[in-house]
Design a protein around this motif. Structure first.
Motif, short mmCIF file in Angstrom:
data_model
loop_
_atom_site.label_atom_id
_atom_site.label_comp_id
_atom_site.label_asym_id
_atom_site.label_seq_id
_atom_site.Cartn_x
_atom_site.Cartn_y
_atom_site.Cartn_z
N ARG A 247 0.71 -1.24 0.01
CA ARG A 247 0.01 0.02 -0.05
C ARG A 247 1.03 1.39 0.09
O ARG A 247 0.35 2.40 -0.73
N VAL A 248 2.07 1.21 0.70
CA VAL A 248 3.06 2.38 0.67
C VAL A 248 3.40 2.42 -0.67
O VAL A 248 3.98 3.72 -0.97
N GLY A 249 3.80 1.53 -1.44
CA GLY A 249 4.36 1.53 -2.66
C GLY A 249 5.32 0.82 -2.76
O GLY A 249 6.07 0.70 -4.03
N TYR A 250 6.06 0.02 -1.88
CA TYR A 250 7.17 -0.77 -1.88
C TYR A 250 6.81 -2.37 -2.98
O TYR A 250 5.48 -2.53 -2.97
N ARG A 251 7.81 -2.58 -3.68
CA ARG A 251 7.64 -3.76 -4.65
C ARG A 251 8.65 -4.70 -4.32
O ARG A 251 8.66 -5.72 -5.11
N SER A 252 9.49 -4.46 -3.57
CA SER A 252 10.63 -5.66 -3.27
C SER A 252 11.12 -5.44 -1.98
O SER A 252 10.80 -4.67 -1.08
N LEU A 253 11.53 -6.60 -1.29
CA LEU A 253 12.21 -6.77 -0.11
C LEU A 253 13.81 -7.00 -0.13
O LEU A 253 14.19 -7.78 -1.22
N VAL A 254 14.45 -6.57 0.67
CA VAL A 254 15.96 -6.79 0.55
C VAL A 254 16.29 -8.22 1.35
O VAL A 254 15.56 -8.39 2.47
N ARG A 255 17.23 -8.97 0.89
CA ARG A 255 17.71 -10.11 1.66
C ARG A 255 19.16 -9.87 1.91
O ARG A 255 20.06 -9.25 1.21
N PHE A 256 19.87 -10.88 2.61
CA PHE A 256 21.15 -10.58 2.96
C PHE A 256 21.84 -11.87 2.97
O PHE A 256 21.42 -12.85 3.23
N ARG A 257 23.14 -11.92 2.45
CA ARG A 257 23.97 -13.14 2.46
C ARG A 257 25.74 -12.72 2.60
O ARG A 257 26.02 -11.96 1.54
N GLY A 258 25.97 -13.01 3.51
CA GLY A 258 27.70 -12.42 3.68
C GLY A 258 27.80 -10.92 3.42
O GLY A 258 28.81 -10.67 2.82
N ARG A 259 26.89 -10.28 4.14
CA ARG A 259 26.96 -8.78 4.02
C ARG A 259 26.75 -8.26 2.57
O ARG A 259 26.89 -6.79 2.40
N GLU A 260 26.49 -9.16 1.73
CA GLU A 260 26.00 -8.58 0.50
C GLU A 260 24.29 -8.63 0.43
O GLU A 260 23.73 -9.40 1.11
N ARG A 261 23.85 -7.81 -0.34
CA ARG A 261 22.26 -7.62 -0.50
C ARG A 261 21.86 -8.11 -1.71
O ARG A 261 22.41 -7.93 -2.77
N PHE A 262 20.61 -8.63 -1.66
CA PHE A 262 19.90 -8.82 -2.91
C PHE A 262 18.30 -8.70 -2.58
O PHE A 262 17.95 -8.56 -1.53
N VAL A 263 17.67 -8.68 -3.63
CA VAL A 263 16.42 -8.27 -3.63
C VAL A 263 15.37 -9.50 -4.10
O VAL A 263 15.65 -10.11 -4.99
N ASP A 264 14.29 -9.67 -3.53
CA ASP A 264 13.08 -10.35 -3.78
C ASP A 264 12.16 -9.54 -4.10
O ASP A 264 11.60 -8.41 -3.32
N PRO A 265 11.12 -9.70 -4.93
CA PRO A 265 9.83 -9.15 -5.19
C PRO A 265 8.67 -9.42 -4.06
O PRO A 265 8.89 -10.30 -3.44
N LEU A 266 8.24 -8.41 -3.77
CA LEU A 266 7.19 -8.39 -2.64
C LEU A 266 6.10 -8.49 -3.41
O LEU A 266 5.54 -8.02 -4.36
N GLU A 267 5.27 -9.75 -3.17
CA GLU A 267 4.13 -10.43 -3.63
C GLU A 267 3.07 -10.67 -2.50
O GLU A 267 3.03 -11.67 -2.15
N PRO A 268 2.53 -9.69 -1.87
CA PRO A 268 1.44 -9.82 -0.78
C PRO A 268 0.39 -10.70 -1.30
O PRO A 268 -0.01 -10.82 -2.46
#
Length: 268
Positions: A247-268
């Motif tokens: 509702r706010v407008g976000y479309r992805s969420l951040v993930r972590f592995r070894g201090r590196e980031r990647f994103v997954d799509p937000l699919e509520p």
């Protein structure tokens, strides 16, 4: 969308369950990525003790080894984290631990104003005058700003925790909140939507929707965690959190592995 939760506590600090029990519950609940992030609290450089609710110095090696072993044998992804308690001036002695290469991520959290804890005693807040409440809120957001400016952490833990007991300020905190969020943005931190607030006196997630919208306007990325202190709370209110973020407008969420980031799509 894969389910990931990074802010969770075990018996190594103030959680009720062992890391292995957290993993078993995560598997049962369909969690794909489980992070364990026990409290890391040190009064100063070289401190050789910690409160009962935090990871003891003499158990640090066991903590990392336990989580490393679970990550190696678990059918789900297990991430190693710590929740660092920010105190005034603590960047000087948290820099080394927060950059420990064994960590997948580090959470920076403000639970203290000066040396006064703000989230364990409702009576502390009820005994304050309104002017004192206003001053504490201002100091809280200044501490959040300082924590972010340290540049030590990946995740800003439960922003606006100060509202936990539903004792609110009457002053305009716009400048303080603006400066804190600008510092979060400048540091490259991720903000967590922490679902634990929905079952506290404030009956609102951390941070609330207005601050989440301010984060979105600044393009500050987000993740979702339950701040679970029991295994059965690992994914509490995640559906509600996903709906709010969408509702706010976000479309992805951040993930972590070894201090590196990647994103997954937000699919509520």
């Amino acid at each position: 969308m894969r389910c990931a939760s990074y802010h969770n506590h075990s018996v190594f600090s103030d959680g009720a369950d062992t890391p292995a029990e957290l993993v078993r519950q995560a598997i049962a609940r369909g969690v794909d990525i489980l992070g364990v992030s026990d409290h890391y609290y040190r009064e100063g450089p070289g401190a050789m003790s910690a409160p009962d609710w935090a990871l003891r110095p003499d158990r640090e090696a066991d903590y990392f080894e336990t989580l490393r072993a679970l990550a190696a044998e678990s059918p789900i992804e297990v991430r190693v984290g710590l929740e660092f308690d920010w105190l005034e001036g603590s960047a000087a002695w948290l820099a080394g631990p927060a950059r420990d290469p064994r960590l997948d991520y580090a959470i920076g959290s403000v639970h203290f104003i000066g040396r006064q804890t703000i989230d364990t005693d409702r009576d502390f807040w009820l005994a304050r005058s309104q002017d004192e409440v206003n001053a504490l809120y201002r100091r809280y957001w200044c501490a959040v700003r300082d924590m972010a400016e340290s540049g030590l952490f990946d995740i800003a833990g439960h922003l606006d925790l100060v509202k936990k007991f539903a004792v609110y300020p009457t002053c305009d905190l716009t400048p303080e909140i603006r400066d804190a969020l600008d510092a979060v943005k400048a540091s490259g931190m991720v903000v967590e939507l922490n679902t634990a607030g929905w079952v506290k006196d404030c009956r609102e997630c951390y941070p609330g929707e207005a601050i989440l919208r301010a984060c979105f306007r600044r393009e500050i990325p987000v993740t979702v965690s339950a701040d679970a202190h029991r295994a059965d709370r690992l994914c509490a209110d995640f559906g509600r959190a996903y709906d709010l973020l969408a509702r706010v407008g976000y479309r992805s969420l951040v993930r972590f592995r070894g201090r590196e980031r990647f994103v997954d799509p937000l699919e509520p």
